[in-house]
Design an enzyme around this catalytic site. Structure first.
Site, mmCIF file in Angstrom:
data_model
loop_
_atom_site.group_PDB
_atom_site.id
_atom_site.type_symbol
_atom_site.label_atom_id
_atom_site.label_comp_id
_atom_site.label_asym_id
_atom_site.label_seq_id
_atom_site.Cartn_x
_atom_site.Cartn_y
_atom_site.Cartn_z
ATOM 1 N N THR A 333 0.847 -1.187 0.000
ATOM 2 C CA THR A 333 0.000 0.000 0.000
ATOM 3 C C THR A 333 0.887 1.243 0.000
ATOM 4 O O THR A 333 1.908 1.278 0.685
ATOM 5 C CB THR A 333 -0.965 0.014 1.212
ATOM 6 O OG1 THR A 333 -1.798 1.174 1.151
ATOM 7 C CG2 THR A 333 -0.210 0.009 2.527
ATOM 8 N N HIS A 385 2.481 -11.469 14.270
ATOM 9 C CA HIS A 385 3.553 -11.985 15.130
ATOM 10 C C HIS A 385 3.313 -13.432 15.556
ATOM 11 O O HIS A 385 4.222 -14.080 16.100
ATOM 12 C CB HIS A 385 3.672 -11.094 16.370
ATOM 13 C CG HIS A 385 5.013 -11.146 17.044
ATOM 14 N ND1 HIS A 385 6.098 -11.784 16.493
ATOM 15 C CD2 HIS A 385 5.443 -10.634 18.222
ATOM 16 C CE1 HIS A 385 7.138 -11.668 17.313
ATOM 17 N NE2 HIS A 385 6.765 -10.978 18.368
#
Length: 414
Positions: A333, A385
């Protein structure tokens, strides 16, 4: 006679909203002609007529929510003028039963157009019913303009804010719409796509262990190479050389080195993608969409630039298909086109990572012991994560940085 039904677009799409009718009752319709635009949470779809004739009935208004399989219009074969809506048509509009075999029973039961608030049988469009509930208006008290007695949105809006009958007072109470001072606040209904974007971004935030790591890249060499080669590139390929092809190539190379960034979680499994379908975020009037550049690892610079340009145009023209939006493995993006200096992008769907590009800003940096003014860009990698550790996330971003600062390596390996 041909019934115009909401078609099956994809397994995950069960309903949509009528965006606009291109034809009106009485219009001549050719076979295969586009008559209504349907807005879904993913794309806008053009619904066509399967038969030539005259559009005699429209059973759903603009703004109405309709289900897959639901009849929304009727086309009569022949050249004659459209028949006026007969009283017998009211039960058809009042009972969206045809949709039941292809949709969950609950939504169908929640969308009747008959209200019996004051002992009267009131026929109303779904949009009118919703507006009446939002404004606390008893539909039985609304005077319709339609000679057939069907209450429409305009009738409810013109009625004002009449009090609701006792049975409906309780559901309307929690809503704050009536308390809005319209002279100070402009109320805008969220589009279906905006609602879906909001829902999915919130789901990502709530269902992932998202972290963001940052780095910065010196764009000197990329900009110099692009400046030297862009004319030659255009002459030989017919394509404009932009920055996105460099970033896409750098991302693909980094994903090959750090495969968990190109993965996703499925239950208690990690799916490592062996393909490189890169989503490129595109801003449109309706909100952000992420069309996908397929097999970016197999494309050269010109093919990547062409793919991105084509997808961006289709997005702006509302011509994206479902196939253009599905199956990406990683997303890029570029908030820099709007002047963003730094941000923390939110991951797209079930993907494990997203790279955020930002505006190029000249800043003083140390180069070989000397302070120089260089065109710098901050990069941000948001990642899940749960499957990506700090070592991989930092290594991935460092690899992207190194490749962009040595763009000849990208050209040689493309």
């Amino acid at each position: 006679m041909a019934e115009i039904k909401v078609p099956e677009l994809a397994e995950s799409i069960t309903e949509g909203s009528i965006a606009q009718w291109v034809k009106k009752v009485g219009d001549r319709v050719e076979k295969g002609e586009f008559i209504v635009e349907l807005e879904t949470d993913k794309v806008n779809a053009e619904i066509i007529s399967e038969e030539a004739g005259v559009l005699t009935q429209i059973l759903a208004e603009e703004g109405d929510t309709v289900l897959v399989g639901q009849v929304i219009a009727v086309v009569e074969a022949g050249e004659g003028a459209a028949a006026a809506p007969a009283p017998a048509a009211a039960p058809v509009e009042a009972t969206p039963a045809p949709a039941a075999p292809q949709a969950a029973p609950a939504p169908v039961a929640a969308a009747p157009v008959v209200e019996e608030t004051s002992g009267e049988r009131v026929i109303a469009s779904p949009a009118a019913r919703r507006l009446a509930r939002e404004k606390g208006i008893d539909l039985a008290a609304v005077s319709p303009v339609d000679p057939q007695g069907r209450v429409r949105v305009q009738d409810v809006a013109a009625h004002g804010t009449a009090p609701v009958a006792a049975p409906q007072a309780a559901p309307a109470a929690p809503k704050a719409v009536a308390a809005v001072d319209e002279s100070r606040v402009t109320v805008e209904k969220m589009s279906r796509r905006r609602q879906t974007i909001a829902k999915r971004l919130l789901e990502v935030k709530q269902s992932t262990a998202m972290l963001t790591t940052f780095n910065e890249v010196d764009m000197t060499n990329v900009m110099a190479l692009r400046s030297r080669k862009k004319d030659q590139f255009f002459e030989s390929t017919g394509s404009k050389l932009g920055f996105m092809s460099f970033f896409t190539k750098a991302v693909v190379a980094a994903l090959k080195k750090y495969p968990y960034v190109n993965a996703q979680i499925a239950g208690d499994e990690i799916h490592l993608n062996n393909f490189f379908d890169i989503g490129v975020a595109v801003s449109t009037e309706e909100g952000l969409v992420v069309p996908v550049v397929r097999d970016a690892d197999r494309k050269n610079f010109a093919e990547i630039e062409d793919s991105i340009a084509d997808l961006a145009k289709k997005a702006r023209d509302k011509k994206l298909g479902l196939a253009d939006l599905q199956g990406g493995s990683f997303t890029i993006t570029n908030g820099g086109v709007f002047g963003s200096l730094m941000s923390t992008p939110i991951m797209n769907g079930t993907q494990a990572g997203i790279l955020g590009m930002h505006t190029i800003k000249k800043r003083p940096v140390e180069v070989n012991g000397e302070v120089e003014i260089r065109p710098m860009m901050y990069l941000a990698l948001s990642y899940d994560h749960r499957i990506i550790d700090g070592k991989d996330s930092v290594g991935f971003l460092k690899t992207v940085k190194e490749l962009l600062e040595n763009p000849e390596d990208l050209l040689l390996n493309s």
